[in-house]
Structures are given as C-alpha cells and as structure tokens.
Enzyme design. Structure first.
Site, mmCIF file in Angstrom:
data_model
loop_
_atom_site.group_PDB
_atom_site.id
_atom_site.type_symbol
_atom_site.label_atom_id
_atom_site.label_comp_id
_atom_site.label_asym_id
_atom_site.label_seq_id
_atom_site.Cartn_x
_atom_site.Cartn_y
_atom_site.Cartn_z
ATOM 1 N N SER A 1 0.855 -1.226 0.213
ATOM 2 C CA SER A 1 -0.160 -0.011 -0.009
ATOM 3 C C SER A 1 0.911 1.210 0.018
ATOM 4 C CB SER A 1 -0.918 -0.112 1.221
ATOM 5 O OG SER A 1 -1.807 1.298 1.244
ATOM 6 N N ASP B 1 10.401 5.480 -9.637
ATOM 7 C CA ASP B 1 10.026 6.131 -10.851
ATOM 8 C C ASP B 1 10.730 7.374 -11.211
ATOM 9 O OD1 ASP B 1 8.617 3.882 -11.358
ATOM 10 O OD2 ASP B 1 6.390 4.956 -11.075
ATOM 11 N N LYS C 1 -0.353 -4.294 -3.462
ATOM 12 C CA LYS C 1 -1.549 -3.760 -3.041
ATOM 13 C C LYS C 1 -1.792 -2.223 -3.562
ATOM 14 C CE LYS C 1 -4.931 -2.464 0.782
ATOM 15 N NZ LYS C 1 -4.823 -0.940 0.362
#
Length: 555
Positions: free
Chosen positions: A291, A302, A316
């Site tokens: 999460s 990223d 998740k």
C-alpha cells in the site's frame, strides 16, 4: 454527408440508451435486493423457532456481502470504532504495554512502551499481572485482559503484580493515557555519515516524524539515508505523499487515483518545499511492504530519486476511503486504484477476475513495461520489484513456533532475574553455555513444533493410497519417515545462529525496550549491509539510477 450524420446520431442514441438501460437495471436490482432482504428479516423476526440474534446475523451478513468484493472493504460498527481510530492515528486509551497469556497461568507483561504509563509506574518486561481491578487474570484470555487494561484517558486501573526480579507482589495504580504508537520505530546514525530510519506504518503525522528524524540526523552530519519499509503494511496515502515530498521538488506528481468514473480521477502532487533533493537514498522493501509503502518506494524509484533494495513487495494498489453510516458505524471501502509516476499500477490481484474463476495474479509475461524519469524499464502488475534484489535463506519453521511459545519468554524472564544489567544491544550476545541451557529448558518443557516435511509426506501418502500406489511404495515411504523423524537437538544445532538472535532480541527488550530490539535485529542484516555498501559507492549508486545505454548494431 447527411447519411453519415444520421448514422452518428443513431449510434450515439443507441449508446446513450444502453447506458440508461444499464443504470436502470442496476437500480432495479439494488431495489429488488433491498426488498428481498427486508422480507427475509421480517419473516425471521416473526416466525423463527428461537429468539433471533439480530446483532450477530446483521454483522455476519454485511461481512459476507463485502467479502465478495475485496479484503479491504470492511464494515466497522460503533463498538469497533476504536479499531478505526487505531488504523488512522495509531492511538488508543490505555497503559501502553504488550501482554502475553501464559498457558494455564496469568498474564505476563511482554513489553511496556518506553515512556508509557506502565513504564512510568515501574512495570518491567516479564512482570506477572495477577489481577486487573481485583479480577483474576487466570481465567481471562489475552484479549479480555487487554480490553480491561484499555479505557478512557484519565481513568485509573489497578494491577496486582508479581515483580519479575524481586518476586514481590504489590498493587500498582496506573492512570490511563492516550497512547500513540510511533510509526518511526527507530532512527539513528549507522556511521558518521549514514542515517537509518525504520518506519512501521503510515498513520497520521508519520511524515512529520520522518521530517524531524531526517533534519536531526542531517544536523549530526548525515550525508546518505536508508529508509527501511520492510514489513510495513501501509496506511494513509496522504502520509506517503508527504514523505515523498521531503525529497523531491514541490509540484512533483506522486500518485494518481482512478475510480470507476472520469470524475473520480485525481492527481496528487507534492505541495510543500522539500528538505533535501540531492541526498542519496536507499529504500528497503520486502513481501510485507504494501500500500503506502509501495507508493513511497515506487514513486522514488519511478522518479529515480532512490535505489530500492530487498525483495518484491506485496502488490496492493487499491485505495480505501472511510464513509460514515447510520448509528455511528462506518465503512472503509475501496474507491480507486492508484498509479505511480511512471503510470503503472502495482495491484497484484484482480479480485473481480478471481471471483470469476481466473488466476489471481498477472503472469510476468503479461505485465507491461513502463519507464522511470531516466528511462529505466519498470513493470506493472504485482508489486515493486527492487533495483537490487537480496536473496535470503528461507527461515526455519522452528523459529515461528519458538516466537509463539512460552519457552522463549520463560528463558528471557529467568535470565533477567539473574542479570540486573546487560551490555548495550550492539555489544550483547548470549554465550554458548547459555544457549545450551536454553536447549535443555526447551527439551524439559516438551517443546513441540509442526514439521512441514512430515505434513507433506502424510499428504503424499494419502494421494498415493487414493491412486493405488501406496502398497508398492511402502518401503520407500518407511525410509523417508525414518529420515524425517523429529530431532529437536539436531534442529537447534542447525539453526543455532537464528535462534540465538531470537533469544537476544527477547532478552534485550527487557532492558532497552523496542529500540534495543531493533538494534539487535540489525546486526548481520544482509539487506542493510548491501544498502550501506551501495551508499558508500557513489559510482555504483549513480549507475543503478542511470538510464540504460542505447542499443547499437553493427552495419
């Protein structure tokens, strides 16, 4: 051209009509379901043979309904609002201690939190709680005892306690407080220039705790940082965004949430000035990182802002939002999926397809390629894959059973009685002689644990018998059974290093609380050793984050 316009109009009309019919059908089915449910309840209330357990069947019915959606959409009735408060703020009213129920005995104080009412009242790890407000704990479960210890801040609870070191029995009166369990379990300098933060959750204000820890360590010379998110199951998405904002420029996209309508799409960007956009960072993850942990690790990956080390995360990528319900209840429901800066969603399980009988997870071959800010390839469909993977030996089944058995705590309690002090955690270790004493205690306590190999062998025998092969393979099965015989002495020798570390952690927390336990656990930590190695090799650190070299071909 007129015919073309007419055709476009007809297609649009048909599409609009289909949407209208679909909405009407959905509304009709919901109304039908509500009417049927009400009729069933009325008939049960009027004609059922026994008195109707309304509260129980209501909760069971709601839970069963929501279970058909996903594991994270849950109903929280008024009496369980304390649990919701724990999810959001990690706070509760109580004395601030973890307890453990002894088989056939009383409750043992397993760990008071540093600075808690229990700690300030002089209670120590290993103290035996004989009674709570005059009621014996002998017949209470651990949960029942915990409920009696909790209560409104400012109220008083009285324990009858047998002290672990002196053996004295005395009454201890404690005023309950609002207990906040910090999500930053540990923050310290590993060396003169490397800081380390262990974060265990994402409840309210954890980003402020991280900010404070980073600034404090920078004032002490920190030039590189390790953020440990292993085992962190996540929490508030807003706190994940705030943590990323500490290390990237203001206005940076961190996550996009997408629900089932175009209006539900929302982009979340950093809205505050960072404290350091250049400091080298390593984020440690594992299969228990989920999460919000995946938002932080994935966003920093990223954006090529941190090197990610460890093992692939849980996967998740669903966002939950609380909604108030009548009679002070609430529902925590899944409202959207989140997408990190590269555009990928890391949700591993498609719950809709699973209900329809398809496979849970997307095969690696079917995942899609995305790219980081520097052009590195990353993939969707099942968690954050680390930039540097660290392989570990599988932990022995024995360790799990030891962690949940009284023999471990009993040994630590006895050790505590005969050792008023111990060295600081980084210098503490038990001797081989003390380990042998623990082995002997485990044997005398008739310590048992399930062996997975024996269970699998039994399963195989049943299959062989069903398929008619058991008689022919009888000798081979007998030979295997002899090889797999339970040998506690051998297993304790095989996993000596792991068990010693488990013992040292249990002993140290009686003297140095949670901080000491963390310090012991970090000794010999392979992930951390790799993280520090890369942080001290800036050429390697930059190479990992750099874009791949362009492909060339000979002509």
């Amino acid at each position: 051209m007129k015919k073309l316009y007419s055709l476009i109009f007809i297609i649009a009309a048909i599409t609009a009509s289909a949407h209208t019919l679909s909405a009407q059908s959905k509304t009709f089915k919901l109304g039908q379901w509500t009417e049927i449910q009400n009729s069933i309840i009325k008939e049960l209330n009027k004609s059922y043979v026994d008195s109707l357990p309304v509260d129980r069947i209501m909760k069971a019915g709601i839970d069963a309904m929501l279970k058909e959606l996903d594991p994270y959409t849950i109903y929280i009735p008024e009496e369980e609002n304390e649990n919701l408060q724990m999810m959001i703020s990690n706070t509760y009213g109580g004395v601030g201690a973890i307890i453990k129920k002894v088989k056939g005995g009383n409750v043992i104080l397993n760990e008071p939190y540093f600075g808690s009412p229990a700690h300030k009242a002089g209670l120590s790890c290993g103290d035996e709680i004989i009674a709570i407000d005059g009621a014996s704990t002998l017949d209470f479960t651990a949960s029942e005892s915990s409920s009696r210890m909790k209560g409104k801040p400012g109220t008083t609870v009285v324990f009858k306690v047998k002290k672990v070191r002196s053996g004295d029995t005395l009454d201890v009166s404690i005023v309950r407080e609002r207990i906040h369990l910090p999500d930053v379990e540990y923050a310290a300098m590993l060396d003169d220039t490397t800081g380390y933060i262990l974060q265990s959750g994402f409840t309210e204000k954890v980003s402020s705790e991280i900010r404070k820890a980073v600034l404090d360590m920078k004032s002490r010379g920190m030039k590189r940082l390790v953020l440990d998110l292993r085992g962190n199951g996540g929490g508030l998405m807003s706190e994940a965004i705030n943590i990323v904002s500490l290390f990237v420029p203001k206005g940076t996209l961190v996550v996009t949430a997408k629900g089932n309508t175009p209006e539900s799409i929302r982009e979340y960007k950093t809205s505050t000035d960072p404290i350091d956009t250049q400091i080298p960072i390593i984020v440690m993850i594992d299969s228990g990182s989920a999460s919000s942990s995946e938002i932080v690790a994935g966003a920093l990956q990223d954006l090529d802002r941190a090197v990610v080390i460890g093992a692939k995360t849980f996967g998740k990528g669903l966002v939950q939002s609380p909604r108030e319900l009548p009679y002070n209840g609430s529902i925590k429901l899944t409202t959207s999926k989140y997408y990190i800066p590269s555009g990928r969603c890391i949700q591993a399980v498609d719950y809709k397809n699973r209900r329809e009988g398809n496979k849970d997870r997307v095969a690696d071959s079917l995942t899609r390629v995305f790219h980081t800010a520097n052009g590195r390839e990353v993939r969707d469909g099942g968690g954050i894959k680390p930039d540097v993977e660290v392989k570990h030996d599988t932990l022995a089944n024995l360790l799990f059973y030891l962690s949940n058995d009284d023999v471990l705590t009993d040994f630590a309690t006895d050790y505590c009685k005969s050792h008023p002090t111990i060295p600081v955690p980084k210098d503490f270790s038990i001797t081989d002689g003390e380990y042998e004493a623990f082995k002997q205690m485990a044997v005398e306590a008739d310590f048992k644990y399930d062996r997975l190999s024996e269970k699998r062998l039994e399963d195989l025998k049943k299959v062989a018998e069903f398929e008619g092969y058991l008689e022919d393979a009888k000798e081979e099965f007998a030979a295997l059974e002899k090889k797999l015989v339970h040998n506690l002495e051998r297993d304790f020798d095989n996993f000596k290093d792991d068990i010693k570390k488990l013992l040292e952690m249990e002993i140290v927390k009686r003297y140095y609380f949670q901080r000491g336990t963390v310090e012991v656990s970090l000794k010999g930590d392979e992930d951390l050793e790799k993280a520090v190695e890369i942080l001290h090799n800036q050429e390697e650190y930059k190479r990992i984050l750099s874009s791949p070299a362009p492909q060339t071909t000979d002509k």
